[in-house]
Design a protein around this motif. Structure first.
Motif, PDB file in Angstrom:
ATOM      1  N   GLY A   1       0.806  -1.208   0.000  1.00  0.00           N
ATOM      2  CA  GLY A   1       0.000   0.000   0.000  1.00  0.00           C
ATOM      3  C   GLY A   1       0.842   1.262   0.000  1.00  0.00           C
ATOM      4  O   GLY A   1       2.009   1.263  -0.403  1.00  0.00           O
ATOM      5  N   ASP A   2       0.264   2.342   0.490  1.00  0.00           N
ATOM      6  CA  ASP A   2       0.960   3.633   0.465  1.00  0.00           C
ATOM      7  C   ASP A   2       2.293   3.587   1.197  1.00  0.00           C
ATOM      8  O   ASP A   2       3.248   4.262   0.804  1.00  0.00           O
ATOM      9  CB  ASP A   2       0.077   4.713   1.086  1.00  0.00           C
ATOM     10  CG  ASP A   2      -1.033   5.182   0.161  1.00  0.00           C
ATOM     11  OD1 ASP A   2      -1.111   4.687  -0.983  1.00  0.00           O
ATOM     12  OD2 ASP A   2      -1.830   6.039   0.588  1.00  0.00           O
TER      13      ASP A   2
ATOM     14  N   TRP B   1      -2.490  -0.215  -6.398  1.00  0.00           N
ATOM     15  CA  TRP B   1      -3.104   1.054  -6.022  1.00  0.00           C
ATOM     16  C   TRP B   1      -2.350   2.231  -6.649  1.00  0.00           C
ATOM     17  O   TRP B   1      -1.137   2.397  -6.434  1.00  0.00           O
ATOM     18  CB  TRP B   1      -3.143   1.190  -4.512  1.00  0.00           C
ATOM     19  CG  TRP B   1      -4.073   0.192  -3.906  1.00  0.00           C
ATOM     20  CD1 TRP B   1      -5.445   0.215  -3.946  1.00  0.00           C
ATOM     21  CD2 TRP B   1      -3.716  -1.000  -3.204  1.00  0.00           C
ATOM     22  NE1 TRP B   1      -5.955  -0.888  -3.303  1.00  0.00           N
ATOM     23  CE2 TRP B   1      -4.925  -1.652  -2.839  1.00  0.00           C
ATOM     24  CE3 TRP B   1      -2.501  -1.582  -2.847  1.00  0.00           C
ATOM     25  CZ2 TRP B   1      -4.943  -2.853  -2.136  1.00  0.00           C
ATOM     26  CZ3 TRP B   1      -2.507  -2.785  -2.141  1.00  0.00           C
ATOM     27  CH2 TRP B   1      -3.722  -3.396  -1.793  1.00  0.00           C
ATOM     28  N   PRO B   2      -3.047   3.070  -7.420  1.00  0.00           N
ATOM     29  CA  PRO B   2      -2.365   4.168  -8.124  1.00  0.00           C
ATOM     30  C   PRO B   2      -1.583   5.108  -7.220  1.00  0.00           C
ATOM     31  O   PRO B   2      -0.490   5.539  -7.581  1.00  0.00           O
ATOM     32  CB  PRO B   2      -3.524   4.903  -8.830  1.00  0.00           C
ATOM     33  CG  PRO B   2      -4.566   3.847  -9.029  1.00  0.00           C
ATOM     34  CD  PRO B   2      -4.469   2.971  -7.820  1.00  0.00           C
TER      35      PRO B   2
ATOM     36  N   VAL C   1      -0.028   2.733 -14.347  1.00  0.00           N
ATOM     37  CA  VAL C   1      -1.023   2.554 -13.291  1.00  0.00           C
ATOM     38  C   VAL C   1      -1.744   3.859 -12.983  1.00  0.00           C
ATOM     39  O   VAL C   1      -2.949   3.864 -12.702  1.00  0.00           O
ATOM     40  CB  VAL C   1      -0.360   1.974 -12.024  1.00  0.00           C
ATOM     41  CG1 VAL C   1      -1.342   1.949 -10.863  1.00  0.00           C
ATOM     42  CG2 VAL C   1       0.151   0.568 -12.295  1.00  0.00           C
ATOM     43  N   ILE C   2      -1.032   4.981 -13.020  1.00  0.00           N
ATOM     44  CA  ILE C   2      -1.680   6.276 -12.788  1.00  0.00           C
ATOM     45  C   ILE C   2      -2.800   6.488 -13.785  1.00  0.00           C
ATOM     46  O   ILE C   2      -3.865   7.006 -13.460  1.00  0.00           O
ATOM     47  CB  ILE C   2      -0.651   7.420 -12.850  1.00  0.00           C
ATOM     48  CG1 ILE C   2       0.262   7.371 -11.618  1.00  0.00           C
ATOM     49  CG2 ILE C   2      -1.336   8.785 -12.931  1.00  0.00           C
ATOM     50  CD1 ILE C   2       1.452   8.309 -11.688  1.00  0.00           C
ATOM     51  N   GLY C   3      -2.582   6.056 -15.025  1.00  0.00           N
ATOM     52  CA  GLY C   3      -3.630   6.109 -16.028  1.00  0.00           C
ATOM     53  C   GLY C   3      -3.553   7.333 -16.911  1.00  0.00           C
ATOM     54  O   GLY C   3      -2.800   8.286 -16.644  1.00  0.00           O
TER      55      GLY C   3
ATOM     56  N   ALA D   1       1.073  15.019  -5.792  1.00  0.00           N
ATOM     57  CA  ALA D   1       2.042  13.964  -6.102  1.00  0.00           C
ATOM     58  C   ALA D   1       1.790  13.342  -7.462  1.00  0.00           C
ATOM     59  O   ALA D   1       2.728  12.849  -8.105  1.00  0.00           O
ATOM     60  CB  ALA D   1       2.008  12.889  -5.015  1.00  0.00           C
ATOM     61  N   VAL D   2       0.533  13.348  -7.925  1.00  0.00           N
ATOM     62  CA  VAL D   2       0.212  12.721  -9.209  1.00  0.00           C
ATOM     63  C   VAL D   2       0.859  13.482 -10.371  1.00  0.00           C
ATOM     64  O   VAL D   2       1.608  12.890 -11.166  1.00  0.00           O
ATOM     65  CB  VAL D   2      -1.311  12.590  -9.384  1.00  0.00           C
ATOM     66  CG1 VAL D   2      -1.649  12.032 -10.765  1.00  0.00           C
ATOM     67  CG2 VAL D   2      -1.895  11.683  -8.295  1.00  0.00           C
ATOM     68  N   PRO D   3       0.614  14.797 -10.529  1.00  0.00           N
ATOM     69  CA  PRO D   3       1.332  15.491 -11.598  1.00  0.00           C
ATOM     70  C   PRO D   3       2.838  15.497 -11.397  1.00  0.00           C
ATOM     71  O   PRO D   3       3.593  15.441 -12.382  1.00  0.00           O
ATOM     72  CB  PRO D   3       0.750  16.909 -11.576  1.00  0.00           C
ATOM     73  CG  PRO D   3       0.077  17.053 -10.267  1.00  0.00           C
ATOM     74  CD  PRO D   3      -0.375  15.685  -9.877  1.00  0.00           C
ATOM     75  N   GLU D   4       3.304  15.547 -10.148  1.00  0.00           N
ATOM     76  CA  GLU D   4       4.750  15.524  -9.952  1.00  0.00           C
ATOM     77  C   GLU D   4       5.352  14.225 -10.470  1.00  0.00           C
ATOM     78  O   GLU D   4       6.418  14.229 -11.115  1.00  0.00           O
ATOM     79  CB  GLU D   4       5.125  15.696  -8.472  1.00  0.00           C
ATOM     80  CG  GLU D   4       6.636  15.797  -8.321  1.00  0.00           C
ATOM     81  CD  GLU D   4       7.159  15.712  -6.908  1.00  0.00           C
ATOM     82  OE1 GLU D   4       8.400  15.791  -6.742  1.00  0.00           O
ATOM     83  OE2 GLU D   4       6.366  15.546  -5.972  1.00  0.00           O
ATOM     84  N   ALA D   5       4.696  13.102 -10.208  1.00  0.00           N
ATOM     85  CA  ALA D   5       5.205  11.816 -10.694  1.00  0.00           C
ATOM     86  C   ALA D   5       5.275  11.795 -12.211  1.00  0.00           C
ATOM     87  O   ALA D   5       6.239  11.284 -12.801  1.00  0.00           O
ATOM     88  CB  ALA D   5       4.335  10.676 -10.178  1.00  0.00           C
TER      89      ALA D   5
END
Length: 338
Positions: free
Chosen positions: A94-95, A134-135, A168-170, A191-195
């Motif tokens: 998980g996280d 998990w994304p 996985v982020i999609g 964190a999503v756009p940073e990744a």
């Protein structure tokens, strides 16, 4: 806008084992123990600190040892540990797994000694071969993998993990009013756009980089109100939902925006991202929906949440690390900006 940093409260929350998760006011709540989620965040913050003194290096060593001890032989990761040093959960993906890789990858790239970098890299490799369904966990892992690739461009395990995380982020949606790859803005959204930005830099992939920058620009638009940052609250935010402001607002949201804006500035050199970073930093200092500072100048800690007419006066690890991380970016990138 002050960018002074105090690690006093971080030391207050730390003992010989690790970093206590919760506090009552500024007093550690030892009965709640520790979690890898916070200790890995602490590892990132301490690794980022330029020219750390002996006391901070020792703290970094303690956090690194904690994260390494959380790893199972198959690369999964425990999260919960009690104040007697016993793990209280089964290892998983998980996280906490993702954040462990974020901390280990950052330390593998930038820890202040060769020994610490080697130890962190060995730990990173021990878990980097696993994949989480998990994304958000994969998002956090991507941040660590990207740091490894910035320092070691030929590292294939890091490259494979970062590539898998993008999948996985999609995909980023075509609808300009909701390009987000999930139906809901949830937690640590920046964190999503940073990744994606980091993946675009490291793989390299211009399309992924452009998607990350587009998502970040959209997120800043959604999370700005009257010129100040107005983060997604704990309950999340859905497409077409109440535009806000929503409460309670968590420091981790402002810190994730700061991280992403700093990364976008590194990728592009554009000053627009410093504006977003400034809003994130200002949120901690009172430029927010309640016009109340989250920084406690007497302790060096950060209050745990922003409420409609006040603050959650507890000063736990996650909040304090969010303040420290954002202030590090502000000191580095905003101090000399007119």
């Amino acid at each position: 806008m002050s960018s002074a940093i105090s690690f006093d409260h971080l030391f207050r929350l730390t003992d010989g084992i690790g970093l206590f998760e919760h506090a009552l006011g500024s007093v550690p709540r030892r009965e709640h123990g520790y979690c890898v989620d916070d200790v890995a965040r602490g590892l990132v913050v301490l690794t980022r600190e330029p020219s750390p003194g002996v006391d901070l290096v020792r703290l970094l060593e303690r956090y690194l040892a904690f994260v390494l001890a959380a790893q199972a032989v198959d690369g999964a990761v425990h999260n919960r540990r009690d104040s007697d040093g016993r793990w209280r959960d089964d290892p998983g993906l998980g996280d906490c797994w993702g954040r462990a890789l974020w901390g280990l990858g950052t330390a593998a790239a930038s820890a202040p000694t060769r020994r610490l970098r080697a130890s962190a890299r060995a730990g990173f490799l021990a878990s980097a071969g696993r994949r989480s369904p998990w994304p958000r966990a994969m998002t956090f892992a991507a941040l660590g993998a990207g740091e490894v690739l910035l320092a070691h461009p030929d590292d294939e395990p890091a490259r494979a993990l970062l590539t898998a995380a993008v999948e996985v982020i999609g995909p980023v949606g075509a609808n300009p009013s909701w390009p987000w790859p999930e139906p809901t803005l949830r937690y640590a959204n920046g964190a999503v756009p940073e990744a994606l930005i980091l993946a675009g830099m490291c793989l390299p992939d211009k399309v992924v980089l452009a998607n990350g920058l587009r998502l970040l620009a959209w997120l800043l638009q959604v999370e700005t109100r009257d010129g100040n940052l107005s983060p997604t609250p704990v309950g999340g935010r859905r497409q077409g939902g109440d535009p806000g402001p929503g409460f309670d607002q968590q420091p981790i949201e402002a810190a994730a925006i700061a991280d992403a804006c700093a990364r976008a500035h590194a990728a592009t050199g554009r000053k627009r991202w410093l504006t977003g970073l400034g809003r994130a930093h200002g949120w901690f200092l009172g430029d927010n929906d309640s016009s109340m500072a989250l920084l406690n100048p007497d302790t060096g800690g950060c209050y745990d949440g922003l409420e409609p007419g006040g603050r959650n006066l507890n000063q736990g690890a996650e909040s304090t690390l969010a303040l420290l991380s954002t202030t590090q970016h502000a000191r580095r990138l905003l101090a000399s900006t007119p």
